[in-house]
Design a protein around this motif. Structure first.
Motif, PDB file in Angstrom:
ATOM      1  N   PRO A   1      -0.709   3.824  -6.804  1.00 15.49           N
ATOM      2  CA  PRO A   1      -1.821   4.267  -5.958  1.00 15.49           C
ATOM      3  C   PRO A   1      -2.593   3.108  -5.332  1.00 15.49           C
ATOM      4  O   PRO A   1      -2.753   2.047  -5.931  1.00 15.49           O
ATOM      5  N   GLY A   2      -3.063   3.323  -4.107  1.00 18.17           N
ATOM      6  CA  GLY A   2      -3.903   2.335  -3.437  1.00 18.17           C
ATOM      7  C   GLY A   2      -3.140   1.082  -3.042  1.00 18.17           C
ATOM      8  O   GLY A   2      -1.914   1.039  -3.008  1.00 18.17           O
ATOM      9  N   THR A   3      -3.911   0.044  -2.738  1.00 23.58           N
ATOM     10  CA  THR A   3      -3.329  -1.252  -2.393  1.00 23.58           C
ATOM     11  C   THR A   3      -3.091  -2.041  -3.670  1.00 23.58           C
ATOM     12  O   THR A   3      -3.989  -2.171  -4.503  1.00 23.58           O
ATOM     13  N   ARG A   4      -1.875  -2.564  -3.826  1.00 23.34           N
ATOM     14  CA  ARG A   4      -1.467  -3.196  -5.075  1.00 23.34           C
ATOM     15  C   ARG A   4      -1.155  -4.679  -4.899  1.00 23.34           C
ATOM     16  O   ARG A   4      -0.600  -5.088  -3.882  1.00 23.34           O
TER      17      ARG A   4
ATOM     18  N   THR B   1       0.836  -1.192   0.000  1.00 24.43           N
ATOM     19  CA  THR B   1       0.000   0.000   0.000  1.00 24.43           C
ATOM     20  C   THR B   1       0.869   1.240   0.000  1.00 24.43           C
ATOM     21  O   THR B   1       1.768   1.386   0.842  1.00 24.43           O
TER      22      THR B   1
ATOM     23  N   ALA C   1      -9.856  -0.808  -2.549  1.00 26.18           N
ATOM     24  CA  ALA C   1      -8.805   0.002  -1.923  1.00 26.18           C
ATOM     25  C   ALA C   1      -8.168   0.973  -2.910  1.00 26.18           C
ATOM     26  O   ALA C   1      -7.135   1.578  -2.611  1.00 26.18           O
ATOM     27  N   GLY C   2      -8.770   1.121  -4.086  1.00 22.15           N
ATOM     28  CA  GLY C   2      -8.272   2.078  -5.065  1.00 22.15           C
ATOM     29  C   GLY C   2      -6.936   1.713  -5.660  1.00 22.15           C
ATOM     30  O   GLY C   2      -6.177   2.589  -6.084  1.00 22.15           O
ATOM     31  N   GLY C   3      -6.656   0.418  -5.712  1.00 22.58           N
ATOM     32  CA  GLY C   3      -5.349  -0.033  -6.188  1.00 22.58           C
ATOM     33  C   GLY C   3      -5.401  -0.728  -7.531  1.00 22.58           C
ATOM     34  O   GLY C   3      -6.190  -0.383  -8.413  1.00 22.58           O
TER      35      GLY C   3
ATOM     36  N   THR D   1      -9.431  -3.524  -5.660  1.00 23.88           N
ATOM     37  CA  THR D   1     -10.278  -2.561  -6.369  1.00 23.88           C
ATOM     38  C   THR D   1     -10.945  -1.607  -5.383  1.00 23.88           C
ATOM     39  O   THR D   1     -10.950  -0.377  -5.588  1.00 23.88           O
TER      40      THR D   1
END
Length: 249
Positions: free
Chosen positions: A25-28, A20, A76-78, A74
């Protein structure tokens, strides 16, 4: 769920992880692809240098693993980040994974030194939402001594990314005595400030967290005695980038 398809393309991977705020960006979902043409003196992952040290995996197998975390990353905006090693060393495999991720509606990021940027096809880059570009040094001689490679391919690659309108985050590892030269940093900042594709610069302080890996591989760690940068040095380099109008962290 993943798009139902079969992809026979295979590659060699080292591992995968979730992160993260570090790899885009976000969790990857971060896939470490094996093999790298450079030998950076500060490399924290010498266990990813050789293709032979990775395990074989098909694109389908990778996507099955990603699918387990699809909803989570998704929300988590990753998305998915391909790193290494150097993912462009296995460009066909990397392109196939990126294509499948885009078919699944996942945000994609490519973490690369740009040294093998010529291997990135326009199709591969079309499936890449964000490029995390590691520029090791802006001084030609230092770059060669630090990595064993040449700077020109990386600069050519980022210029191409500019033409294509790709989003780029620059990664700059700050190593005392190697990448802290004021003139070289200012030269890089000036160069980057002329590129509209560069959204931010991440100044990454040199660390020695990979030292144990060198010991396990019985490989000398060249920068074992090099100090980590202090807050004053980090602050000065950040101000140099920001002074050129760049967003630097």
């Amino acid at each position: 769920m993943s798009v139902v398809t079969t992809d026979p393309v295979s590659g060699r991977i080292h591992s995968w992880d979730l992160s993260t705020g570090v790899d885009g960006p976000g969790t990857r979902f971060v896939l470490f692809v094996s093999g790298c043409p450079l030998r950076c003196l500060y490399c924290a992952n010498p266990d990813t240098w050789h293709l032979r040290d990775g395990r074989p995996a098909t694109v389908d197998e990778v996507m099955e693993e990603i699918d387990k975390y699809r909803d989570f990353i998704t929300l988590a905006g990753g998305g998915v980040t391909l790193t290494g090693g150097e993912p462009l060393l296995q460009s066909a495999f990397t392109a196939a994974v990126l294509r499948r991720c885009k078919e699944d509606g996942l945000h994609t990021a490519l973490d690369t030194s740009g040294f093998l940027g010529a291997r990135a096809s326009d199709e591969l880059l079309a499936d890449t939402d964000l490029v995390l570009l590691d520029i090791k040094s802006f001084d030609i001689t230092t770059y060669r001594k630090l990595t064993g490679g040449e700077l020109a391919p990386t600069l050519g690659f980022v210029t191409r990314l500019e033409r294509l309108g790709k989003r780029v985050w620059i990664r700059y590892v700050l190593v005392p005595g190697w990448t802290d030269d004021e003139a070289a940093v200012d030269g890089l900042a000036r160069f980057l400030s002329g590129l509209g594709c560069v959204e931010r610069v991440d100044v990454l302080p040199f660390h020695k967290l990979g030292a144990a890996k060198y010991d396990a591989l019985d490989v000398p760690f060249p920068l074992r005695d090099t100090p980590v940068p202090g807050p004053k040095l980090v602050g000065r380099v950040l101000r140099q980038f920001r002074g050129r109008g760049l967003v630097a962290h």
